[in-house]
Design an enzyme around this catalytic site. Sequence first.
Site, short mmCIF file in Angstrom:
data_model
loop_
_atom_site.label_atom_id
_atom_site.label_comp_id
_atom_site.label_asym_id
_atom_site.label_seq_id
_atom_site.Cartn_x
_atom_site.Cartn_y
_atom_site.Cartn_z
N HIS A 178 0.86 -1.18 0.00
CA HIS A 178 0.00 0.00 0.00
C HIS A 178 0.90 1.24 0.00
CE1 HIS A 178 -3.79 -1.94 2.01
NE2 HIS A 178 -4.01 -1.75 0.71
N CYS A 279 -2.38 2.74 9.08
CA CYS A 279 -3.44 1.81 8.64
C CYS A 279 -4.64 1.88 9.56
CB CYS A 279 -2.94 0.38 8.65
SG CYS A 279 -1.55 0.09 7.60
C1 LIG Z 1 -0.31 0.33 5.50
N1 LIG Z 1 -1.15 -0.76 5.24
C2 LIG Z 1 -0.52 -1.89 4.85
C3 LIG Z 1 -2.46 -0.57 5.28
N2 LIG Z 1 -2.90 0.51 4.97
N3 LIG Z 1 -3.27 -1.55 5.59
C4 LIG Z 1 -3.03 -2.72 6.28
C5 LIG Z 1 -3.84 -3.82 5.72
C6 LIG Z 1 -3.52 -5.16 6.29
C7 LIG Z 1 -4.37 -6.27 5.76
N4 LIG Z 1 -4.02 -7.51 6.39
C8 LIG Z 1 -4.25 -6.42 4.26
O1 LIG Z 1 -3.32 -7.10 3.81
O2 LIG Z 1 -5.06 -5.87 3.53
#
Ligand SMILES: CN(C)C(=N)NCCC[C@H](N)C(=O)O
Length: 300
Positions: A178, A279
């Site tokens: 991300h 996040c």
């Molecule tokens: C900065 N990050 C990575 C985020 N904005 N989100 C975390 C999402 C984690 C989730 N297990 C996934 O893999 O979607």
Amino acid sequence: MSNTAPSTTDAPARTATKRTILMCKPDFYTVSYRINPWMHPEEPTDTSKAVAQWQTLVDVYEQLGFDISYIDPIDGLPDMVYAANGGFVLDGIAYGAKFQYPERQPEGPAYMDWFRQAGLTVAEPEQTNEGEGDFLLIGNTIYAGTGFRSDSTSHDELATIYGREVVTLKLINPSFYHLDTAIAVLDPEPAADGTSNIAYLESAFDEPSLAILRERFPDAIIATEEDAAILGLNSYSDGYNVVIAARAVRFAEQLQEKGYNPIGVDLSELLLGGGGVKCCTLDLHPVGTGTSVARSLGVS
Ligand SMILES: CN(C)C(=N)NCCC[C@H](N)C(=O)O
């Protein structure tokens, strides 16, 4: 904690602005599937520890005077704690998330329901996108990540909805899947000199994207691989106070050198799901905010 920028350094004065954010308590947090390299469902997680660590983040935000709303967590949606992925909110419009992996797809409508109830206009997404995980407002421009989660077609959708410049950045390392794992927005409102600064991890981007970042952000903090490897860049700033992973030691020094006030928080349990401070934090960017509401929050 202080909201008065230090006067003894050569760094520019920094101003804290009140932030309005959405969070989700990790009552149902666990790692039961693997959709990013950080996740290991075969290893145990501790939900009560995740809740306690998340609460420390809430406590810090409260001390900073943030306006925090909460969405109810849903049993069976363990990643819902990563509220930043639930959509992108700006100018009173919430562009809903359309998650890439089936495990997270029910989160999209749940977040859109919350946005509607909060009085926001909801733009239903047609293209795959993971909200503020991949879309970051810097100055008046939306920087949009692609490569792993959000489809680049969602960037066109963003541009149409908001009528703003959207700059595509391509991510190339699956550990930084991300955009908010690879860029930290340090000035959520333009700073006194009109610029908005960032920190970023060079190796997370392809060459054309790096060229854009180097040209547009010549004073950016270049994060170390060590700090990025614990999601140190996944931080949240009010323009002066920057809430970061407690273990991101060099990043904390770099922030201090630039006149920011780093505040370390331990979210190690939530790191097992592949997320950190940012996040867990969706910036609601209320209409009417901006440098005009910049204020000293008087937190000690
Ligand atoms: C900065 N990050 C990575 C985020 N904005 N989100 C975390 C999402 C984690 C989730 N297990 C996934 O893999 O979607």
